[in-house]
Write an enzyme that holds these catalytic residues in place. Structure first.
Site, PDB file in Angstrom:
ATOM      1  N   SER A 109     -32.564  23.536  46.361  1.00 45.52           N
ATOM      2  CA  SER A 109     -31.841  22.601  47.244  1.00 45.52           C
ATOM      3  C   SER A 109     -31.726  23.265  48.607  1.00 45.52           C
ATOM      4  O   SER A 109     -32.512  22.992  49.510  1.00 45.52           O
ATOM      5  CB  SER A 109     -30.477  22.247  46.657  1.00 45.52           C
ATOM      6  OG  SER A 109     -30.652  21.396  45.534  1.00 45.52           O
ATOM      7  N   TYR A 472     -18.888  36.309  40.132  1.00 48.55           N
ATOM      8  CA  TYR A 472     -19.010  34.903  40.530  1.00 48.55           C
ATOM      9  C   TYR A 472     -20.471  34.475  40.407  1.00 48.55           C
ATOM     10  O   TYR A 472     -21.347  35.045  41.054  1.00 48.55           O
ATOM     11  CB  TYR A 472     -18.503  34.749  41.968  1.00 48.55           C
ATOM     12  CG  TYR A 472     -18.640  33.353  42.552  1.00 48.55           C
ATOM     13  CD1 TYR A 472     -18.553  32.216  41.760  1.00 48.55           C
ATOM     14  CD2 TYR A 472     -18.840  33.176  43.918  1.00 48.55           C
ATOM     15  CE1 TYR A 472     -18.675  30.945  42.306  1.00 48.55           C
ATOM     16  CE2 TYR A 472     -18.946  31.911  44.475  1.00 48.55           C
ATOM     17  CZ  TYR A 472     -18.875  30.808  43.657  1.00 48.55           C
ATOM     18  OH  TYR A 472     -18.992  29.545  44.198  1.00 48.55           O
ATOM     19  N   ASN A 474     -22.169  32.076  41.594  1.00 45.74           N
ATOM     20  CA  ASN A 474     -22.870  31.692  42.827  1.00 45.74           C
ATOM     21  C   ASN A 474     -23.178  32.887  43.726  1.00 45.74           C
ATOM     22  O   ASN A 474     -23.902  32.742  44.709  1.00 45.74           O
ATOM     23  CB  ASN A 474     -22.052  30.663  43.615  1.00 45.74           C
ATOM     24  CG  ASN A 474     -22.564  29.247  43.393  1.00 45.74           C
ATOM     25  OD1 ASN A 474     -23.647  29.054  42.851  1.00 45.74           O
ATOM     26  ND2 ASN A 474     -21.792  28.265  43.821  1.00 45.74           N
ATOM     27  N   TYR A 475     -22.614  34.058  43.391  1.00 46.97           N
ATOM     28  CA  TYR A 475     -23.003  35.282  44.094  1.00 46.97           C
ATOM     29  C   TYR A 475     -23.940  36.060  43.159  1.00 46.97           C
ATOM     30  O   TYR A 475     -23.652  37.148  42.698  1.00 46.97           O
ATOM     31  CB  TYR A 475     -21.779  36.113  44.492  1.00 46.97           C
ATOM     32  CG  TYR A 475     -20.974  35.515  45.634  1.00 46.97           C
ATOM     33  CD1 TYR A 475     -21.451  34.426  46.361  1.00 46.97           C
ATOM     34  CD2 TYR A 475     -19.753  36.042  46.009  1.00 46.97           C
ATOM     35  CE1 TYR A 475     -20.728  33.875  47.405  1.00 46.97           C
ATOM     36  CE2 TYR A 475     -19.015  35.505  47.066  1.00 46.97           C
ATOM     37  CZ  TYR A 475     -19.511  34.405  47.755  1.00 46.97           C
ATOM     38  OH  TYR A 475     -18.794  33.879  48.791  1.00 46.97           O
TER      39      TYR A 475
HETATM   40  P1  FDA Z   1     -30.738  27.299  45.952  1.00 48.28           P
HETATM   41  O1  FDA Z   1     -31.555  26.137  46.348  1.00 48.28           O
HETATM   42  O2  FDA Z   1     -31.334  28.653  46.178  1.00 48.28           O
HETATM   43  O3  FDA Z   1     -30.270  27.137  44.452  1.00 48.28           O
HETATM   44  C1  FDA Z   1     -29.430  28.051  43.780  1.00 48.28           C
HETATM   45  C2  FDA Z   1     -29.606  27.883  42.261  1.00 48.28           C
HETATM   46  O4  FDA Z   1     -29.295  26.562  41.869  1.00 48.28           O
HETATM   47  C3  FDA Z   1     -31.036  28.126  41.797  1.00 48.28           C
HETATM   48  O5  FDA Z   1     -31.034  28.647  40.488  1.00 48.28           O
HETATM   49  C4  FDA Z   1     -31.620  26.736  41.783  1.00 48.28           C
HETATM   50  O6  FDA Z   1     -32.754  26.625  40.934  1.00 48.28           O
HETATM   51  C5  FDA Z   1     -30.455  25.902  41.317  1.00 48.28           C
HETATM   52  N1  FDA Z   1     -30.474  24.542  41.854  1.00 48.28           N
HETATM   53  C6  FDA Z   1     -30.532  24.203  43.166  1.00 48.28           C
HETATM   54  N2  FDA Z   1     -30.491  22.880  43.297  1.00 48.28           N
HETATM   55  C7  FDA Z   1     -30.398  22.360  42.058  1.00 48.28           C
HETATM   56  C8  FDA Z   1     -30.325  21.032  41.560  1.00 48.28           C
HETATM   57  N3  FDA Z   1     -30.347  20.002  42.378  1.00 48.28           N
HETATM   58  N4  FDA Z   1     -30.257  20.834  40.240  1.00 48.28           N
HETATM   59  C9  FDA Z   1     -30.239  21.907  39.391  1.00 48.28           C
HETATM   60  N5  FDA Z   1     -30.326  23.180  39.800  1.00 48.28           N
HETATM   61  C10 FDA Z   1     -30.384  23.418  41.130  1.00 48.28           C
HETATM   62  N6  FDA Z   1     -20.676  30.229  47.843  1.00 48.28           N
HETATM   63  C11 FDA Z   1     -19.388  29.792  47.819  1.00 48.28           C
HETATM   64  O7  FDA Z   1     -18.882  29.415  46.765  1.00 48.28           O
HETATM   65  N7  FDA Z   1     -18.676  29.744  48.983  1.00 48.28           N
HETATM   66  C12 FDA Z   1     -19.199  30.105  50.181  1.00 48.28           C
HETATM   67  O8  FDA Z   1     -18.517  30.035  51.213  1.00 48.28           O
HETATM   68  C13 FDA Z   1     -20.544  30.565  50.204  1.00 48.28           C
HETATM   69  N8  FDA Z   1     -21.139  30.952  51.378  1.00 48.28           N
HETATM   70  C14 FDA Z   1     -22.436  31.389  51.377  1.00 48.28           C
HETATM   71  C15 FDA Z   1     -23.042  31.791  52.581  1.00 48.28           C
HETATM   72  C16 FDA Z   1     -24.361  32.240  52.585  1.00 48.28           C
HETATM   73  C17 FDA Z   1     -24.995  32.659  53.886  1.00 48.28           C
HETATM   74  C18 FDA Z   1     -25.085  32.311  51.377  1.00 48.28           C
HETATM   75  C19 FDA Z   1     -26.506  32.828  51.369  1.00 48.28           C
HETATM   76  C20 FDA Z   1     -24.500  31.893  50.193  1.00 48.28           C
HETATM   77  C21 FDA Z   1     -23.179  31.446  50.176  1.00 48.28           C
HETATM   78  N9  FDA Z   1     -22.561  31.048  48.990  1.00 48.28           N
HETATM   79  C22 FDA Z   1     -21.262  30.611  49.000  1.00 48.28           C
HETATM   80  C23 FDA Z   1     -23.295  31.110  47.716  1.00 48.28           C
HETATM   81  C24 FDA Z   1     -23.904  29.746  47.398  1.00 48.28           C
HETATM   82  O9  FDA Z   1     -22.881  28.889  46.904  1.00 48.28           O
HETATM   83  C25 FDA Z   1     -24.981  29.901  46.313  1.00 48.28           C
HETATM   84  O10 FDA Z   1     -25.981  30.772  46.749  1.00 48.28           O
HETATM   85  C26 FDA Z   1     -25.575  28.541  45.947  1.00 48.28           C
HETATM   86  O11 FDA Z   1     -26.200  28.624  44.693  1.00 48.28           O
HETATM   87  C27 FDA Z   1     -26.544  28.085  46.986  1.00 48.28           C
HETATM   88  O12 FDA Z   1     -26.991  26.788  46.727  1.00 48.28           O
HETATM   89  P2  FDA Z   1     -28.372  26.318  47.375  1.00 48.28           P
HETATM   90  O13 FDA Z   1     -28.642  24.952  46.918  1.00 48.28           O
HETATM   91  O14 FDA Z   1     -28.354  26.602  48.824  1.00 48.28           O
HETATM   92  O15 FDA Z   1     -29.365  27.381  46.741  1.00 48.28           O
END
Ligand code: FDA
Length: 534
Positions: A109, A472, A474-475
């Site tokens: 995502s 956590y 998500n980390y």
């Molecule tokens: P990404 O696309 O990389 O997906 C993460 C995981 O979820 C993967 O395993 C992926 O396969 C799976 N996935 C993604 N989309 C999916 C879908 N539609 N269906 C099923 N599986 C799916 N966290 C927090 O709680 N509070 C915060 O303030 C922050 N701040 C923050 C800042 C920065 C700069 C970063 C890099 C990260 C954070 N995070 C955070 C952590 C963040 O919540 C965590 O990395 C999430 O998984 C990111 O989601 P994305 O969709 O961006 O990631």
């Protein structure tokens, strides 16, 4: 929800065509492409949906949302193809063809996974990137919204702010984080003390399961609906969209930053913060960010704690409250600014606040190379312990290191541990996270930075949760354990990392996985495994 398209017919058609053609399981990207092409008969659609390695746009599509550039080097394993579906039938076909040709599927995502799991795999794989599923529909009358997984948190907040100044949503502060991964791992932000997690406010979802079925809350059942609200992505299916409850916020909120360093008694103030922050009224959130900075003495470095706060009210109410409850901070009116809740997200996210349009900027947070880890703290750390970790920031490997302390208490104290998969609720003073970064030029020496953060984590062991040492989800941190990516992973093996992320909820997550995806199609290094070997 009008932006989802429920056509299953093309999916069924491709199943029938392939069954009739007697296609065999082969690990060839040509066959995978052929399989998908059969479905996406329209060539103009193919060019917008499938990016093979020889496509000139392949690299730019791959790199578009990679946040941790540790995973975008020439040595990083690359997908055979990136699929950017325009409609649900494209997703169903991708599931079908990946299964048929033995390819692993990584769902992406926002691309913010700390360990790059949404776009890196050691076995042949394809990425399903939801970048075209980013609609946000806000219904202020009913105080709800539907948001698609490919949207960012910034797009959600922008969509809410465009319609109302009195509703908000309790998710993360970084505007570029994707909804899909964030919601499926819990998701906390600056409203965590007042309202809990993002996942606590999800009331429906649209999911495509391993058999290509499109399910909503009713048809997926309460067990699966429970599991996707914090039990992790890439495990139960592809979540296309989420229905969320919005929360009330005042028209004017107040933020402040107060910096204290080693020369300004920071150890004692941090020590006090641990007794105060989780007990403040729920309307006040004061987190702490620790970094190495230049000292006032020329050529010297010091360690600084930035106390950064959000108050759901005006400055005149805030100042006496902080002066009474946390006088050691020395808060003055000039440290404070009043603004809207949406602007406060940019402020707390350390992003520029030139206009709310910054919420939509994919590059508003610089992309960096990093390794991170997390902990939960249940007893105040003594001053000697704080001195110890502050001194580690003076080491040379910590030039781009930071620690974030996020106060809990408030709503988090009220929600039972098994309400959702995210278990770290009552009894936590704060969540601690540590991050170390380095420059691209230093990649060859990344080992010394990674050892610094591992030493730091080991130092913290005395002061944080134990049995299990909680983390956590998500980390994401692969140091705490990993599945066998190409073979079977036992319950015992996955328990090593599973109990740290989910405590006893891990057992129920395994049961749900066994029920909905017994063949373990959706998998990665830290997906929930089914109970027995497929
Ligand atoms: P990404 O696309 O990389 O997906 C993460 C995981 O979820 C993967 O395993 C992926 O396969 C799976 N996935 C993604 N989309 C999916 C879908 N539609 N269906 C099923 N599986 C799916 N966290 C927090 O709680 N509070 C915060 O303030 C922050 N701040 C923050 C800042 C920065 C700069 C970063 C890099 C990260 C954070 N995070 C955070 C952590 C963040 O919540 C965590 O990395 C999430 O998984 C990111 O989601 P994305 O969709 O961006 O990631």
């Amino acid at each position: 929800m009008k932006f989802l398209q429920y056509s299953v017919l093309p999916f069924l058609l491709v199943v029938v065509i392939l069954s009739l053609s007697g296609a065999t399981l082969v690990h060839s990207h040509g066959d995978f492409l052929h399989c998908l092409s059969l479905h996406l008969a329209n060539s103009s659609t193919i060019s917008k949906v499938i990016y093979m390695r020889n496509n000139p746009s392949y690299s730019s599509v791959l790199n578009a949302s990679i946040q941790n550039t540790r995973f975008s080097t020439p040595a990083t394993p690359k997908p055979l193809a990136i699929i950017t579906p325009l409609k649900t039938s494209h997703i169903q076909s991708t599931i079908y063809c990946s299964k048929k040709h033995g390819l692993q599927l990584r769902i992406r995502s926002g691309g913010h996974d700390f360990e790059g799991l949404s776009y890196v795999s050691e076995v042949p794989f394809v990425i399903l990137d939801l970048l075209n599923f980013r609609a946000v529909e806000v219904d202020t009358k009913n105080k709800v919204a539907w948001v698609q997984s490919g949207a960012t948190l910034g797009e959600l907040y922008y969509g809410i702010a465009a319609k109302t100044k009195t509703l908000g949503f309790p998710a993360g502060v970084c505007p570029t984080v994707g909804i899909g991964g964030h919601f499926s791992g819990g998701g906390y932000g600056i409203l965590v003390r007042k309202y809990g997690l993002a996942a606590d406010h999800i009331i429906d979802a649209q999911l495509i399961d391993a058999n290509g079925r499109i399910l909503d809350r009713k048809s997926m059942g309460e067990d699966l609906f429970w599991a996707i609200r914090g039990g992790g992505g890439n495990t139960f299916g592809i979540v296309l969209a989420w229905k969320i409850k919005l929360v009330p916020v005042p028209v004017v909120v107040t933020v402040f930053t107060v910096n204290k360093n080693l020369e300004q008694n920071v150890t004692k103030i941090l020590h006090r913060w641990q007794y105060i922050a989780h007990k403040l009224p729920d309307d006040l959130y004061v987190d702490v960010g620790i970094t190495k900075v230049s000292s006032s003495q020329a050529g010297k470095k010091t360690v600084q704690a930035a106390f950064i706060a959000l108050f759901l009210g005006g400055v005149d109410e805030l100042i006496p409250l902080v002066q009474e409850r946390f006088p050691e901070l020395g808060l003055a009116k000039e440290n404070c600014s009043e603004m809207s809740w949406a602007e406060s997200v940019l402020y707390l996210g350390r992003a520029p606040r030139t206009s709310l349009d910054m919420l939509l900027d994919k590059n508003v947070i610089p992309r960096t190379i990093f390794k991170a880890k997390s902990d939960y703290v249940k007893e105040p750390i003594p001053e000697s312990g704080i001195e110890g970790f502050l001194s580690m920031f003076l080491e040379k490997e910590a030039d781009f290191a930071s620690m974030l302390m996020v106060p809990f208490g408030g709503k988090m104290e009220e929600i039972p541990e098994n309400e959702l998969p995210y278990p770290h609720r009552a009894g936590n003073l704060f969540q601690a996270s540590y991050i170390v970064g380095w420059s691209k030029e230093e990649n060859a020496e990344s080992g010394k930075y990674i050892s610094w953060i591992r030493r730091f984590y080991s130092y913290m062991a005395t002061y944080v949760s134990k049995s299990p040492r909680e983390a956590y989800f998500n980390y994401r941190d692969l140091d705490i354990g990993s599945n066998n990516i190409s073979g079977y992973t036992s319950y015992q093996q996955a328990s090593i990392w599973g109990f740290k992320y989910f405590k006893n909820n891990f057992k129920r997550l395994v049961q749900v996985k066994t029920m909905v995806d017994p063949m373990n199609f959706f998998r990665n290094e830290q997906s929930i495994p089914p109970l027995s070997s497929p």
